[in-house]
Design an enzyme around this catalytic site. Structure first.
Site, PDB file in Angstrom:
ATOM      1  N   HIS A  23      12.673 -14.438  14.054  1.00  0.00           N
ATOM      2  CA  HIS A  23      12.383 -14.588  15.635  1.00  0.00           C
ATOM      3  C   HIS A  23      10.873 -14.353  15.848  1.00  0.00           C
ATOM      4  CE1 HIS A  23      16.649 -12.435  16.813  1.00  0.00           C
ATOM      5  NE2 HIS A  23      16.651 -13.474  16.004  1.00  0.00           N
ATOM      6  N   CYS A  40       0.784  -1.232   0.024  1.00  0.00           N
ATOM      7  CA  CYS A  40      -0.050   0.131  -0.010  1.00  0.00           C
ATOM      8  C   CYS A  40       1.100   1.107  -0.005  1.00  0.00           C
ATOM      9  CB  CYS A  40      -1.064  -0.049   1.305  1.00  0.00           C
ATOM     10  SG  CYS A  40      -0.337   0.144   2.841  1.00  0.00           S
TER      11      CYS A  40
HETATM   12  C1  RB5 Z   1      -3.752   4.979   0.061  1.00  0.00           C
HETATM   13  O1  RB5 Z   1      -4.117   6.373  -0.371  1.00  0.00           O
HETATM   14  C2  RB5 Z   1      -3.064   4.819   1.452  1.00  0.00           C
HETATM   15  O2  RB5 Z   1      -3.751   5.766   2.330  1.00  0.00           O
HETATM   16  C3  RB5 Z   1      -3.004   3.542   1.713  1.00  0.00           C
HETATM   17  O3  RB5 Z   1      -2.342   3.168   0.517  1.00  0.00           O
HETATM   18  C4  RB5 Z   1      -1.950   3.277   2.736  1.00  0.00           C
HETATM   19  O4  RB5 Z   1      -0.771   4.050   2.836  1.00  0.00           O
HETATM   20  C5  RB5 Z   1      -2.365   2.697   3.903  1.00  0.00           C
HETATM   21  O5  RB5 Z   1      -1.703   2.421   4.749  1.00  0.00           O
END
Ligand code: RB5
Length: 150
Positions: free
Chosen positions: A99, A66
């Site tokens: 670990h 993400c």
């Molecule tokens: C998406 O814009 C972003 O908020 C997401 O990908 C991520 O960073 C969440 O942890």
């Protein structure tokens, strides 16, 4: 191993690179998407698909991409039996498995570059839980919290 891979729009740019890296290491991939870039998609949807696959034994480990890795780790850790963490350094990507039996690696595509992400992936997938008594004791305490087993 069979590796579940997921990415929201924040991690989408890293998706193909990581999939190629995993395949190049000889692992099978369970690809849960996103299959197209959708700026409106939500990381929990993909994080839960990755986490469920690991918890249910459909995948041995998972990698979730993400923007920061943070949201993905928070969501994935809601699933019993999943031990997810953001790792943006090589030591943690390896030691987290050795670990702590980390079974889902979360990477922020807006934080690190492709080369480091590939290296983290290699280290995460080549590491094994050490089984050392003290690590096993700690893992049992973690697992006892959600009733999961390794
Ligand atoms: C998406 O814009 C972003 O908020 C997401 O990908 C991520 O960073 C969440 O942890």
């Amino acid at each position: 191993m069979r590796i579940a891979v997921g990415a929201d729009h924040g991690g989408f740019a890293l998706r193909e690179t990581i999939i190629e890296t995993i395949s190049g290491l000889g692992h099978d991939i369970l690809d849960v998407g996103a299959f197209v870039l959708d700026e409106k998609d939500d990381y929990p949807d993909y994080a839960f698909m990755v986490a469920d696959a690991v918890a249910e034994g459909r995948a041995d480990r998972g990698i979730m991409l993400c923007g920061s890795g943070v949201g993905a780790a928070i969501a994935a850790n809601k699933v019993a039996g999943v031990r997810a963490s953001v790792c943006h350094d090589t030591y943690s990507a390896q030691q987290g498995v050795e670990h702590d039996a980390m079974n889902v690696l979360c990477i922020g595509a807006r934080v690190i570059g492709d080369d480091l992400a590939e290296e983290l992936t290699r280290l995460f997938l080549s590491a094994e839980f050490s089984g050392d008594v003290r690590y096993a004791r700690r893992l049992n305490k973690v697992n006892a919290r959600d009733g999961s087993r390794d």
